[in-house]
Design a protein around this motif. Structure first.
Motif, PDB file in Angstrom:
ATOM      1  N   ALA A 264     -12.286   4.989 -12.691  1.00  0.00           N
ATOM      2  CA  ALA A 264     -12.672   6.296 -12.013  1.00  0.00           C
ATOM      3  C   ALA A 264     -12.101   6.643 -10.398  1.00  0.00           C
ATOM      4  N   PRO A 265     -12.062   5.525  -9.738  1.00  0.00           N
ATOM      5  CA  PRO A 265     -11.682   5.474  -8.309  1.00  0.00           C
ATOM      6  C   PRO A 265     -10.140   5.775  -8.363  1.00  0.00           C
ATOM      7  N   SER A 266      -9.514   5.225  -9.394  1.00  0.00           N
ATOM      8  CA  SER A 266      -8.109   5.397  -9.448  1.00  0.00           C
ATOM      9  C   SER A 266      -7.523   6.982  -9.853  1.00  0.00           C
ATOM     10  N   VAL A 267      -8.438   7.315 -10.577  1.00  0.00           N
ATOM     11  CA  VAL A 267      -8.166   8.819 -11.304  1.00  0.00           C
ATOM     12  C   VAL A 267      -8.572   9.719  -9.977  1.00  0.00           C
ATOM     13  N   ILE A 293       6.453  15.659 -10.224  1.00  0.00           N
ATOM     14  CA  ILE A 293       6.131  15.075  -8.828  1.00  0.00           C
ATOM     15  C   ILE A 293       4.811  14.535  -8.847  1.00  0.00           C
ATOM     16  N   GLY A 294       3.727  15.371  -9.507  1.00  0.00           N
ATOM     17  CA  GLY A 294       2.554  14.867  -9.461  1.00  0.00           C
ATOM     18  C   GLY A 294       2.146  13.571 -10.198  1.00  0.00           C
ATOM     19  N   ALA A 295       2.832  13.294 -11.385  1.00  0.00           N
ATOM     20  CA  ALA A 295       2.760  12.120 -12.296  1.00  0.00           C
ATOM     21  C   ALA A 295       3.298  11.176 -11.420  1.00  0.00           C
ATOM     22  N   LEU A 296       4.616  11.169 -10.947  1.00  0.00           N
ATOM     23  CA  LEU A 296       4.858   9.815 -10.236  1.00  0.00           C
ATOM     24  C   LEU A 296       4.117   9.774  -8.892  1.00  0.00           C
ATOM     25  N   ALA A 297       3.611  10.691  -8.190  1.00  0.00           N
ATOM     26  CA  ALA A 297       2.759  10.389  -7.047  1.00  0.00           C
ATOM     27  C   ALA A 297       1.454   9.601  -7.355  1.00  0.00           C
ATOM     28  N   GLY A 298       0.979   9.897  -8.621  1.00  0.00           N
ATOM     29  CA  GLY A 298      -0.312   9.102  -8.904  1.00  0.00           C
ATOM     30  C   GLY A 298       0.163   7.653  -9.345  1.00  0.00           C
ATOM     31  N   LEU A 299       1.264   7.405  -9.843  1.00  0.00           N
ATOM     32  CA  LEU A 299       1.759   6.108 -10.443  1.00  0.00           C
ATOM     33  C   LEU A 299       2.019   5.278  -9.137  1.00  0.00           C
ATOM     34  N   PHE A 300       2.878   6.090  -8.097  1.00  0.00           N
ATOM     35  CA  PHE A 300       3.334   5.226  -7.118  1.00  0.00           C
ATOM     36  C   PHE A 300       2.020   4.918  -5.949  1.00  0.00           C
ATOM     37  N   MET A 301       1.046   5.843  -6.104  1.00  0.00           N
ATOM     38  CA  MET A 301      -0.412   5.473  -5.402  1.00  0.00           C
ATOM     39  C   MET A 301      -0.866   4.176  -5.854  1.00  0.00           C
ATOM     40  N   SER A 305      -1.345   0.486  -3.885  1.00  0.00           N
ATOM     41  CA  SER A 305      -2.497   0.152  -3.930  1.00  0.00           C
ATOM     42  C   SER A 305      -2.591  -1.728  -4.043  1.00  0.00           C
ATOM     43  N   ASP A 306      -2.061  -1.734  -5.225  1.00  0.00           N
ATOM     44  CA  ASP A 306      -1.715  -3.463  -5.289  1.00  0.00           C
ATOM     45  C   ASP A 306      -0.798  -4.000  -4.446  1.00  0.00           C
ATOM     46  N   TRP A 307       0.302  -3.297  -3.717  1.00  0.00           N
ATOM     47  CA  TRP A 307       0.790  -3.945  -2.777  1.00  0.00           C
ATOM     48  C   TRP A 307       0.075  -4.210  -1.538  1.00  0.00           C
ATOM     49  N   LEU A 308      -1.000  -3.370  -1.154  1.00  0.00           N
ATOM     50  CA  LEU A 308      -1.826  -3.648  -0.112  1.00  0.00           C
ATOM     51  C   LEU A 308      -2.721  -4.915  -0.157  1.00  0.00           C
ATOM     52  N   GLU A 309      -3.208  -4.973  -1.598  1.00  0.00           N
ATOM     53  CA  GLU A 309      -3.974  -6.204  -1.756  1.00  0.00           C
ATOM     54  C   GLU A 309      -2.897  -7.349  -1.587  1.00  0.00           C
ATOM     55  N   GLY A 312      -2.528  -8.520   1.935  1.00  0.00           N
ATOM     56  CA  GLY A 312      -4.107  -8.769   2.727  1.00  0.00           C
ATOM     57  C   GLY A 312      -4.074  -7.625   3.593  1.00  0.00           C
ATOM     58  N   ILE A 313      -3.837  -6.513   3.392  1.00  0.00           N
ATOM     59  CA  ILE A 313      -4.289  -5.226   4.134  1.00  0.00           C
ATOM     60  C   ILE A 313      -5.332  -4.504   3.535  1.00  0.00           C
ATOM     61  N   ASP A 314      -6.370  -4.359   4.175  1.00  0.00           N
ATOM     62  CA  ASP A 314      -7.668  -3.793   3.574  1.00  0.00           C
ATOM     63  C   ASP A 314      -7.923  -2.202   4.168  1.00  0.00           C
ATOM     64  N   ASP A 315      -7.707  -1.363   2.917  1.00  0.00           N
ATOM     65  CA  ASP A 315      -7.581   0.085   3.340  1.00  0.00           C
ATOM     66  C   ASP A 315      -8.629   0.423   2.126  1.00  0.00           C
ATOM     67  N   PRO A 316     -10.034   0.740   2.662  1.00  0.00           N
ATOM     68  CA  PRO A 316     -11.081   0.800   1.643  1.00  0.00           C
ATOM     69  C   PRO A 316     -11.107   2.230   1.012  1.00  0.00           C
ATOM     70  N   VAL A 317     -10.553   3.128   1.283  1.00  0.00           N
ATOM     71  CA  VAL A 317     -10.635   4.417   0.700  1.00  0.00           C
ATOM     72  C   VAL A 317      -9.121   4.757   0.018  1.00  0.00           C
ATOM     73  N   GLY A 318      -8.024   3.951  -0.081  1.00  0.00           N
ATOM     74  CA  GLY A 318      -6.732   4.203  -0.073  1.00  0.00           C
ATOM     75  C   GLY A 318      -6.133   5.119   0.660  1.00  0.00           C
ATOM     76  N   ALA A 319      -6.466   5.302   1.733  1.00  0.00           N
ATOM     77  CA  ALA A 319      -5.467   6.129   2.668  1.00  0.00           C
ATOM     78  C   ALA A 319      -3.924   6.200   2.645  1.00  0.00           C
ATOM     79  N   PHE A 320      -3.638   4.660   2.811  1.00  0.00           N
ATOM     80  CA  PHE A 320      -2.297   4.800   2.632  1.00  0.00           C
ATOM     81  C   PHE A 320      -1.401   4.982   1.448  1.00  0.00           C
TER      82      PHE A 320
END
Length: 427
Positions: A264-267, A293-301, A305-309, A312-320
């Motif tokens: 759910a959070p990913s969607v 564009i939208g499909a790739l934007a979702g996948l890149f997101m 998110s995996d890259w941040l983890e 060791g970078i903490d972004d609670p809501v996925g802003a980046f």
């Protein structure tokens, strides 16, 4: 009433209405972020959003609008228009300057709200207020001038219709700088490098926030025409819808097949990524391109998110991932898919090169100036909350609230803050 007066009246109504839609997005930011963080920090999220609206509006009125939209000075900053005063005829508006200011003020509030989510649950509230002043008065307005206010990127020919780069790219990289500078939440990452998942406190609340943002985005994109009679409005609206749907669908299907469950959070963030990705090109690309564009934007997101983890970078809501990464892709996509000058439509490499140059500059500006601004603030007050404040929750520490959802009927005012902290420690 003649045709010109009627047209001006319609344009004014359209811009004020869409400005109100964009302002409603702050409710979306508040619900989304509150739903993604822990209960003990819900009130703090709301207070930061109110700080964005109140302080951000005043700073933009006093300083930011002039720096962004005033007469161009060397392609870098505006030189007049502070307090919406002076000769602003260079804007060549069909609406009043006051109406135009209202629409632009709604934009600047959105930028600072992007950073709010990345530093959730651990930023000193007073430090956040100072940073909000910097972003709304200086950082965003100067960057906005470069592309929209007559500055050097606009003169080069960079296209960013509603802000994938100047709002989301810049805001997302500012969020990244702030998240790195302030460090992760206590307990988020283990000594060996693995991470813990902080479960969202209220996913229904977060989903309603996302729906409000989705609704407001039609004002964000279509409202950027600044004209109720612009024939592009319908097309801008449909590509906005298609890209958001595509981003959400891509993340839904990806998580379903990879993890055997639809996350759910990913969607939720995938749909928002699709909205961010189409923001630059909504007036320039086709329906089919918007879906891609939208499909790739979702996948890149998701990958970001995996890259941040991993870093060791903490972004609670996925802003980046949502704003920076999707904004970067959306800006580059204009150079690829723009109907007139895009690479895939026979336009050659020039527009793509300009888009990449502008993107690098705007993202670097957001990151570097935010880092420097936080270093400056750190000289005066701590940027990060103390361990004790973080442990009991920022709602108690900065706002005297035990929890966002209260069961008490009445409490003596003098005992309020002390009782709140003791109740929270006891729990």
């Amino acid at each position: 009433m003649n045709i010109q007066e009627l047209s001006t009246g319609l344009d004014t109504i359209w811009v004020v209405l869409t400005a109100a839609m964009i302002l409603l997005m702050e409710g979306g930011f508040a619900l989304l972020e509150a739903g993604f963080v822990r209960h003990k920090n819900n009130v703090n999220i709301i207070m930061k959003i109110f700080a964005d609206i109140t302080i951000g509006t005043l700073c933009f009125y006093l300083i930011g609008f002039g720096l962004m939209w005033g007469k161009d000075a060397a392609g870098i900053i505006g030189s007049n228009g502070f307090l919406i005063g002076g000769d602003l005829s260079q804007l060549d508006l069909t609406i009043s300057t006051d109406t135009f200011w209202l629409f632009q003020a709604a934009f600047v509030i959105a930028v600072i709200s992007i950073v709010s989510g990345a530093v959730a649950e651990r930023i000193n509230f007073r430090a956040y207020l100072l940073y909000a002043v910097m972003m709304t008065a200086i950082i965003y307005p100067i960057a906005g001038h470069w592309i929209w206010g007559g500055g050097w990127l606009g003169k080069l020919g960079m296209l960013d219709f509603a802000g994938s780069a100047v709002i989301h790219g810049l805001g997302g990289f500012a969020a990244l700088a702030a998240a790195i500078f302030i460090g992760p939440r206590k307990g988020k990452f283990l000594p060996e490098g693995s991470s813990k998942i902080a479960l969202p406190s209220n996913l229904p609340l977060a989903s309603v926030g996302a729906f409000l943002l989705w609704f407001g985005w039609f004002g964000f994109n279509a409202g950027s025409t600044l004209s109720a009679t612009d024939v592009r409005i319908g097309h801008i609206a449909i590509v906005t819808m298609l890209s958001a749907a595509s981003g959400g669908a891509a993340t839904l299907l990806y998580t379903l097949f990879r993890y055997k469950r639809s996350d759910a959070p990913s969607v939720i963030n995938g749909s928002l990524a699709g909205l961010v990705g189409i923001t630059a090109g909504c007036a320039f690309v086709s329906d089919g391109a918007a879906i891609f564009i939208g499909a790739l934007a979702g996948l890149f997101m998701l990958f970001a998110s995996d890259w941040l983890e991993a870093k060791g970078i903490d972004d609670p809501v996925g802003a980046f991932p949502v704003h920076a990464v999707s904004g970067m892709w959306g800006t580059v996509a204009v150079g690829l898919f723009a109907a007139d000058d895009g690479l895939f439509n026979g336009g050659g490499w020039e527009l793509l090169g300009i888009q990449i140059l502008g993107l690098v500059v705007l993202c670097a500006w957001g990151f570097i100036v935010t880092w420097g601004g936080l270093k400056l603030i750190q000289l005066w007050i701590p940027v990060r909350s103390t361990e004790e404040e973080e442990e009991v929750g920022l709602d108690v520490s900065y706002h005297g609230m035990v929890a966002a959802y209260q069961e008490h009927e009445f409490i003596k005012y003098d005992d309020h803050f002390e009782a709140a902290e003791e109740d929270n420690k006891g729990s």
